[in-house]
Design a protein around this motif. Structure first.
Motif, PDB file in Angstrom:
ATOM      1  N   ALA A  79       0.825  -1.251  -0.051  1.00 54.49           N
ATOM      2  CA  ALA A  79      -0.056   0.110  -0.027  1.00 54.49           C
ATOM      3  C   ALA A  79       0.830   1.135   0.103  1.00 54.49           C
ATOM      4  O   ALA A  79       2.157   1.159   0.311  1.00 54.49           O
ATOM      5  N   GLY A  80       0.164   2.346  -0.221  1.00 53.96           N
ATOM      6  CA  GLY A  80       0.897   3.683  -0.401  1.00 53.96           C
ATOM      7  C   GLY A  80       0.218   5.036  -0.773  1.00 53.96           C
ATOM      8  O   GLY A  80      -1.069   4.618  -0.975  1.00 53.96           O
ATOM      9  N   LEU A  81       0.850   5.873  -0.591  1.00 55.28           N
ATOM     10  CA  LEU A  81       0.134   7.177  -0.794  1.00 55.28           C
ATOM     11  C   LEU A  81       0.504   7.683  -2.312  1.00 55.28           C
ATOM     12  O   LEU A  81       1.662   7.237  -2.840  1.00 55.28           O
ATOM     13  N   ASN A  82      -0.431   8.107  -3.030  1.00 53.73           N
ATOM     14  CA  ASN A  82      -0.649   8.264  -4.653  1.00 53.73           C
ATOM     15  C   ASN A  82       0.429   9.633  -4.937  1.00 53.73           C
ATOM     16  O   ASN A  82      -0.007  10.770  -4.439  1.00 53.73           O
ATOM     17  N   GLU A  83       1.539   9.597  -5.554  1.00 59.30           N
ATOM     18  CA  GLU A  83       2.394  10.637  -5.713  1.00 59.30           C
ATOM     19  C   GLU A  83       1.673  11.397  -6.619  1.00 59.30           C
ATOM     20  O   GLU A  83       1.934  12.666  -6.715  1.00 59.30           O
ATOM     21  N   ILE A  84       0.770  11.025  -7.594  1.00 59.72           N
ATOM     22  CA  ILE A  84       0.322  11.662  -8.633  1.00 59.72           C
ATOM     23  C   ILE A  84      -0.721  12.853  -8.112  1.00 59.72           C
ATOM     24  O   ILE A  84      -0.617  13.936  -8.689  1.00 59.72           O
ATOM     25  N   ASP A  85      -1.104  12.479  -7.017  1.00 57.71           N
ATOM     26  CA  ASP A  85      -2.364  13.730  -6.402  1.00 57.71           C
ATOM     27  C   ASP A  85      -1.714  14.416  -5.286  1.00 57.71           C
ATOM     28  O   ASP A  85      -2.549  14.778  -4.405  1.00 57.71           O
ATOM     29  N   GLY A  86      -0.256  14.300  -5.089  1.00 55.70           N
ATOM     30  CA  GLY A  86       0.211  14.768  -4.173  1.00 55.70           C
ATOM     31  C   GLY A  86       0.220  14.098  -2.512  1.00 55.70           C
ATOM     32  O   GLY A  86       0.173  14.841  -1.698  1.00 55.70           O
ATOM     33  N   GLU A  87       0.110  12.944  -2.972  1.00 60.46           N
ATOM     34  CA  GLU A  87      -0.051  11.862  -1.431  1.00 60.46           C
ATOM     35  C   GLU A  87      -1.251  12.115  -0.980  1.00 60.46           C
ATOM     36  O   GLU A  87      -1.298  12.262   0.482  1.00 60.46           O
ATOM     37  N   THR A  88      -2.283  12.514  -1.387  1.00 62.59           N
ATOM     38  CA  THR A  88      -3.770  12.788  -0.610  1.00 62.59           C
ATOM     39  C   THR A  88      -4.594  11.602  -0.726  1.00 62.59           C
ATOM     40  O   THR A  88      -5.395  11.554   0.026  1.00 62.59           O
ATOM     41  N   SER A  89      -4.179  10.513  -1.561  1.00 60.02           N
ATOM     42  CA  SER A  89      -5.117   9.259  -1.486  1.00 60.02           C
ATOM     43  C   SER A  89      -4.249   8.058  -1.330  1.00 60.02           C
ATOM     44  O   SER A  89      -3.105   8.028  -1.432  1.00 60.02           O
TER      45      SER A  89
END
Length: 334
Positions: A79-89
């Motif tokens: 799992a991880g935070l999405n780099e594309i949306d600035g780690e908001t999802s």
């Protein structure tokens, strides 16, 4: 890290419930774990669906009817935070095979009554305690080949039922040091930066050696196949692919993230390119084609070592005017 672990638990709970679902109950299983505005993206011919009921009707119920005694054989989970949306999802990835007995037709593919393996990879976005978005890619041509319905000319690389990572360490159920995932994401981004140029003025093998270990393995989809070492990857996929296309667009991803030594991304589409001939033995069309792709990576040291690749080949060919499933039903080869 607590949020990532909670998201993992939600997806693992979904997988556990799905393991006992039937064609009649799978809609209820999906309805309990997904949000009201659930968005699902799948391979051609499923494409994009909305809501648990439609996803169950279009994909899961037919699959459970055809591949009986279905079991998930998971090789990678993180799992991880999405780099594309600035780690908001927050996203959770699962990759492996769905194994079952091929007992009834699926998408017109005739059943064998034998065991089959359906390569899959899924990205789930988790929010508010629910799965609110999914990308689920599965290698349908790979299943066709197992059923004796190979739609393609000889592949440039090898057709295999593909194993998980060499260290059998891809199931990251527990929390991991964020710094390790950041290093993996940096290695992936370095590779993407080089790939986006389609040429740094270096010989192809030298370019690849900047971001790949020499003993890398590229686990490609049916129609292309798997290839081992930089030298063979350059000859058996990367070189032929670059030679077969022009006007490649910039890379566009909906999610890109990593945890531990594993990471990946998907796009819808990742990029477009114009076929100039040769790819998968096909002639030039002059038409731009869409490439929907999931890539999963394993990092070893400061470079990438393994890459599991899911390309929606049927969708790409459809954009070129070639309906593979339709031709199979008509008894024709691609």
């Amino acid at each position: 890290m607590t949020d990532l672990q909670n998201a993992k638990n939600i997806v693992r709970g979904f997988h556990a419930a799905l393991a006992t679902a039937t064609p009649d109950t799978v809609a209820d299983v999906l309805g309990q774990v997904t949000g009201a505005d659930y968005v699902w993206r799948g391979m051609h011919p499923f494409d994009q669906q909305s809501g648990a009921a439609d996803v169950a009707r279009v994909f899961w119920a037919p699959l459970l009817t055809s591949l009986t005694r279905l079991q998930r054989r998971e090789d990678i989970f993180f799992a991880g935070l999405n780099e594309i949306d600035g780690e908001t999802s927050t996203w959770v990835v699962s990759m492996g095979h769905l194994a079952g007995l091929f007992d009834a037709p699926w998408l017109g593919i005739p059943p064998t009554g034998k065991m089959v393996f359906l390569r899959y990879c899924e990205f789930h976005r988790v929010a508010g305690g629910k799965i609110v978005e999914t990308a689920l890619f599965c290698d349908i041509p790979h299943l066709m080949i197992q059923a004796g319905q190979d739609p393609f000319p000889p592949q440039t690389a090898a057709h295999l039922v593909q194993p998980g990572p060499i260290g059998h360490d891809g199931l990251l159920y527990d929390a991991n040091d964020p710094a390790t995932g950041a290093a993996t994401l940096a290695a992936i981004n370095a590779m993407i930066s080089d790939l986006g140029t389609w040429g740094l003025g270096l010989p192809l093998e030298d370019e690849l050696a900047r971001t790949w270990n020499d003993d890398m393995i590229w686990w490609g989809p049916a129609g292309i196949g798997a290839t081992y070492t930089i030298e063979r990857y350059a000859k058996q996929h990367s070189g032929p692919f670059r030679a077969g296309f022009t006007e490649r667009s910039k890379t566009r991803h909906l999610c890109r993230m990593a945890e531990g030594h594993f990471g990946g991304f998907f796009g819808w589409p990742n990029f477009t390119a114009v076929a100039t001939g040769g790819f998968m033995g096909l002639p030039a069309t002059g038409k731009p084609g869409e490439f929907r792709v999931i890539d999963i990576y394993r990092r070893d040291g400061d470079k990438l070592a393994e890459n599991w690749v899911f390309i929606d080949v049927l969708h790409y060919l459809n954009t070129q005017g070639l309906d593979v499933l339709g031709r199979m039903k008509a008894g024709l080869r691609t």
